[in-house]
Design a protein around this motif. Structure first.
Motif, PDB file in Angstrom:
ATOM      1  N   ILE A  41       0.942  -1.403   0.150  1.00 26.84           N
ATOM      2  CA  ILE A  41       0.124  -0.167   0.030  1.00 26.84           C
ATOM      3  C   ILE A  41       0.779   1.314   0.091  1.00 26.84           C
ATOM      4  O   ILE A  41       0.623   2.169  -0.714  1.00 26.84           O
ATOM      5  N   GLY A  42       2.150   1.319   0.783  1.00 29.52           N
ATOM      6  CA  GLY A  42       2.993   2.259   0.683  1.00 29.52           C
ATOM      7  C   GLY A  42       3.690   2.493  -0.720  1.00 29.52           C
ATOM      8  O   GLY A  42       3.613   3.656  -1.159  1.00 29.52           O
ATOM      9  N   ILE A  43       3.793   1.483  -1.395  1.00 31.53           N
ATOM     10  CA  ILE A  43       4.419   1.591  -2.870  1.00 31.53           C
ATOM     11  C   ILE A  43       3.293   2.191  -3.615  1.00 31.53           C
ATOM     12  O   ILE A  43       3.701   3.189  -4.453  1.00 31.53           O
ATOM     13  N   GLU A  44       2.145   1.753  -3.407  1.00 30.83           N
ATOM     14  CA  GLU A  44       0.969   2.336  -4.469  1.00 30.83           C
ATOM     15  C   GLU A  44       0.700   3.786  -4.170  1.00 30.83           C
ATOM     16  O   GLU A  44       0.542   4.145  -5.032  1.00 30.83           O
ATOM     17  N   SER A  45       0.914   4.209  -2.910  1.00 33.54           N
ATOM     18  CA  SER A  45       0.674   5.401  -2.495  1.00 33.54           C
ATOM     19  C   SER A  45       1.768   6.406  -3.122  1.00 33.54           C
ATOM     20  O   SER A  45       1.310   7.295  -3.805  1.00 33.54           O
ATOM     21  N   LYS A  47       3.424   5.855  -5.873  1.00 36.46           N
ATOM     22  CA  LYS A  47       3.148   5.448  -7.237  1.00 36.46           C
ATOM     23  C   LYS A  47       1.923   6.525  -7.785  1.00 36.46           C
ATOM     24  O   LYS A  47       2.161   7.284  -8.880  1.00 36.46           O
ATOM     25  N   ALA A  48       0.965   6.397  -6.647  1.00 40.88           N
ATOM     26  CA  ALA A  48       0.066   7.567  -6.929  1.00 40.88           C
ATOM     27  C   ALA A  48       0.119   9.021  -6.842  1.00 40.88           C
ATOM     28  O   ALA A  48      -0.498   9.684  -7.666  1.00 40.88           O
ATOM     29  N   HIS A  49       0.883   9.543  -6.009  1.00 37.17           N
ATOM     30  CA  HIS A  49       1.064  10.697  -5.391  1.00 37.17           C
ATOM     31  C   HIS A  49       2.373  11.521  -6.041  1.00 37.17           C
ATOM     32  O   HIS A  49       2.342  12.716  -6.110  1.00 37.17           O
ATOM     33  N   ALA A  50       3.261  10.636  -6.335  1.00 34.21           N
ATOM     34  CA  ALA A  50       4.618  11.233  -6.692  1.00 34.21           C
ATOM     35  C   ALA A  50       4.414  12.166  -7.893  1.00 34.21           C
ATOM     36  O   ALA A  50       5.132  13.249  -8.087  1.00 34.21           O
ATOM     37  N   PRO A  51       3.747  11.866  -8.930  1.00 37.91           N
ATOM     38  CA  PRO A  51       3.574  12.491 -10.207  1.00 37.91           C
ATOM     39  C   PRO A  51       3.250  13.909 -10.101  1.00 37.91           C
ATOM     40  O   PRO A  51       3.673  14.856 -10.723  1.00 37.91           O
TER      41      PRO A  51
END
Length: 61
Positions: A41-45, A47-51
């Motif tokens: 979930i941390g990885i997905e977060s 990936k979702a927010h960094a852009p």
């Protein structure tokens, strides 16, 4: 070559992730998680927010 996330367990048995650049350099690391699913979930977060992440200048030099 694109970057990649690596999911691993540390010496204390906690789950962690790190992001490596295309040349293999570690460019980000996550906190310790009690569960594998929490680390994912941390990885997905990231990936979702960094852009859309804002860049802030915190250094005075």
């Amino acid at each position: 070559m694109a970057g990649k996330f690596e999911l691993y367990t540390d010496e204390a048995g906690k789950y962690r992730w790190r992001l490596k650049s295309g040349n293999g350099e570690i460019i980000a690391v996550g906190e310790a998680y009690e569960s594998r699913s929490g680390a994912v979930i941390g990885i997905e977060s990231v990936k979702a927010h960094a852009p859309d992440a804002e860049i802030r200048r915190l250094l005075t030099t």
